[in-house]
Design a protein around this motif. Sequence first.
Motif, PDB file in Angstrom:
ATOM      1  N   ASP A   1      -1.518 -12.583   3.263  1.00 26.91           N
ATOM      2  CA  ASP A   1      -1.600 -12.146   4.665  1.00 26.91           C
ATOM      3  C   ASP A   1      -1.748 -13.383   5.546  1.00 26.91           C
ATOM      4  OD1 ASP A   1      -2.657 -11.306   7.245  1.00 26.91           O
ATOM      5  OD2 ASP A   1      -3.006  -9.347   6.330  1.00 26.91           O
TER       6      ASP A   1
ATOM      7  N   ASP B   1      -9.786   1.620   4.712  1.00 26.39           N
ATOM      8  CA  ASP B   1      -8.464   2.189   4.469  1.00 26.39           C
ATOM      9  C   ASP B   1      -8.640   3.574   3.854  1.00 26.39           C
ATOM     10  OD1 ASP B   1      -5.870   2.793   4.086  1.00 26.39           O
ATOM     11  OD2 ASP B   1      -5.559   1.412   2.420  1.00 26.39           O
TER      12      ASP B   1
ATOM     13  N   ASP C   1      -2.072  -0.259   7.202  1.00 30.16           N
ATOM     14  CA  ASP C   1      -3.407  -0.641   6.730  1.00 30.16           C
ATOM     15  C   ASP C   1      -4.448  -0.254   7.785  1.00 30.16           C
ATOM     16  OD1 ASP C   1      -5.402  -1.673   5.153  1.00 30.16           O
ATOM     17  OD2 ASP C   1      -4.699  -3.740   5.226  1.00 30.16           O
TER      18      ASP C   1
ATOM     19  N   GLU D   1      -9.938  -5.031   0.117  1.00 26.11           N
ATOM     20  CA  GLU D   1      -9.771  -3.762  -0.584  1.00 26.11           C
ATOM     21  C   GLU D   1     -10.875  -2.798  -0.168  1.00 26.11           C
ATOM     22  OE1 GLU D   1      -7.723  -2.718  -3.498  1.00 26.11           O
ATOM     23  OE2 GLU D   1      -8.749  -0.841  -3.027  1.00 26.11           O
TER      24      GLU D   1
ATOM     25  N   PHE E   1      -0.621  -4.050   7.495  1.00 29.64           N
ATOM     26  CA  PHE E   1       0.028  -3.173   6.510  1.00 29.64           C
ATOM     27  C   PHE E   1      -0.029  -3.849   5.146  1.00 29.64           C
ATOM     28  CE2 PHE E   1       3.234  -5.970   8.287  1.00 29.64           C
ATOM     29  CZ  PHE E   1       3.898  -6.448   7.165  1.00 29.64           C
ATOM     30  N   TYR E   2       0.273  -3.083   4.113  1.00 28.54           N
ATOM     31  CA  TYR E   2       0.418  -3.661   2.783  1.00 28.54           C
ATOM     32  C   TYR E   2       1.608  -3.009   2.093  1.00 28.54           C
ATOM     33  CZ  TYR E   2      -2.472   0.488   1.739  1.00 28.54           C
ATOM     34  OH  TYR E   2      -2.973   1.758   1.680  1.00 28.54           O
TER      35      TYR E   2
END
Lengths: 265, 265
Positions: free
Chosen positions: A213, A124, A166, A54, A156-157
């Motif tokens: 992931d 990010d 991402d 994060e 990516f998320y």
Amino acid sequence: MSFNGKPIKGVLLDITGVLAESSAEGDGQVIFGSVEAVKKLTDKGIQVRFLTNETQRTRRNLMEKLHRLGFSMNETDIFPPALAMSSIALEKNLRPFLLVHENVLPDLAAIPIAENYDSVVIGDAVDEFSYQNLNKAFRVLMASGGPLYTLGKGRFYREDGELTLDVGAFAAALAFAADREAIVCGKPAPNFFATAIKDMGVRAEETLMVGDDIVSDVGGAQACGIKGILVRTGKFQPQDENHPNVTPDKIVNNLAEIADIIVSD
Amino acid sequence: MSFNGKPIKGVLLDITGVLAESSAEGDGQVIFGSVEAVKKLTDKGIQVRFLTNETQRTRRNLMEKLHRLGFSMNETDIFPPALAMSSIALEKNLRPFLLVHENVLPDLAAIPIAENYDSVVIGDAVDEFSYQNLNKAFRVLMASGGPLYTLGKGRFYREDGELTLDVGAFAAALAFAADREAIVCGKPAPNFFATAIKDMGVRAEETLMVGDDIVSDVGGAQACGIKGILVRTGKFQPQDENHPNVTPDKIVNNLAEIADIIVSD
């Protein structure tokens, strides 16, 4: 407390996609059963740490969000890449240009503010990933010849039901254009896993990582001798079950399922 | 008309950085001696074609700009990647999402407009390379599972004295995130060079490519059996003289120098 007959003393949990689904607005939605699952693990004396890539919130903001969703953990149980980056920058005396989300700046506050940049740190940055800002970061790399650090290399998320690029994609763009490798700070960097394991006081082989992931969470953990469990929540995609390079130690529907396995074994 | 003792019948010229320096506004600046150099080659009966990865203008706009700068060539002597892409799209019946500069759309007008996209085509979209548009292209790739085409894979170019990210960087971002190779339409794709050679009616070994991009121009040409000449104009960087993978057949200060060599040999 074991997995496949081996004792488990520590569990590393990814946050987004394992504890909660991401949302651009608000706190997102807790994933069914995950609050109880974390409690189940800690009640049994298992060390739990939260290993996240994060980079849109500080550690404190993350903790507050998770508390509002019903979790209880200390701020120091959360390991975001920005803190690790902060240590690296101080140790190496870097003057990086920061292309990161403004919300994560407090975790990077120890880094000196300078105009004569000698490196780039990207996280990010979401809307800040403009053509102008990417060019600015690129020009710093070319003019300084310095390193490119990235707070994670996720592809990516999933946010509000949509797949979103991402930081790894933008790191790939800058790395290609500036012709140098991006140095990852965050999963799957081995020293990022090592810091959390050291904090728990357990050994890698007694530890299990749960993530959505397949590469950063599962593959990254396995490369450190940690068992890697893939959940079918978050950004999980069916083709992850047949990934060409990474075979999870187990694939489960969600965190609740693997927590039950650990505590009942 | 020869080079290193071998006859030269055809010359392929990159445009930006060889004929003229790029500029965001206006036509840019002609590079000293290049107008005369092109005339010298054509006066001696050498076939000349202009092989560009330009994706911010149509072929007609490019020709008009070059005429204003003092060059004289026919529109059909100019080979931009958009025209090649247009043929591919029609041949394969593609319905691509176009992330390209609006100025290049006329060269892609033959491609049907559709909403149920099955592929992505990116060119140097400049300011249109926004976070939103890159995410849109990414979602088309993920939802369709279709191919990603890129009009060139240049790392960067020099414009108004500043280095600027080229389409290759954004292709790298999408390719990384969507986990597929970007298919290059433009230099260094071998069929792009082949089309121009066929049009000239000469053989690869009788042809010489002059460019400022060590990889796309020089390396791309050499991979097709064409001699690759690097100029020290445009985006040339001193480290290009010791590139790890590409060794030009010759490095010259500018187009005028190599034109003199060819016609006097």
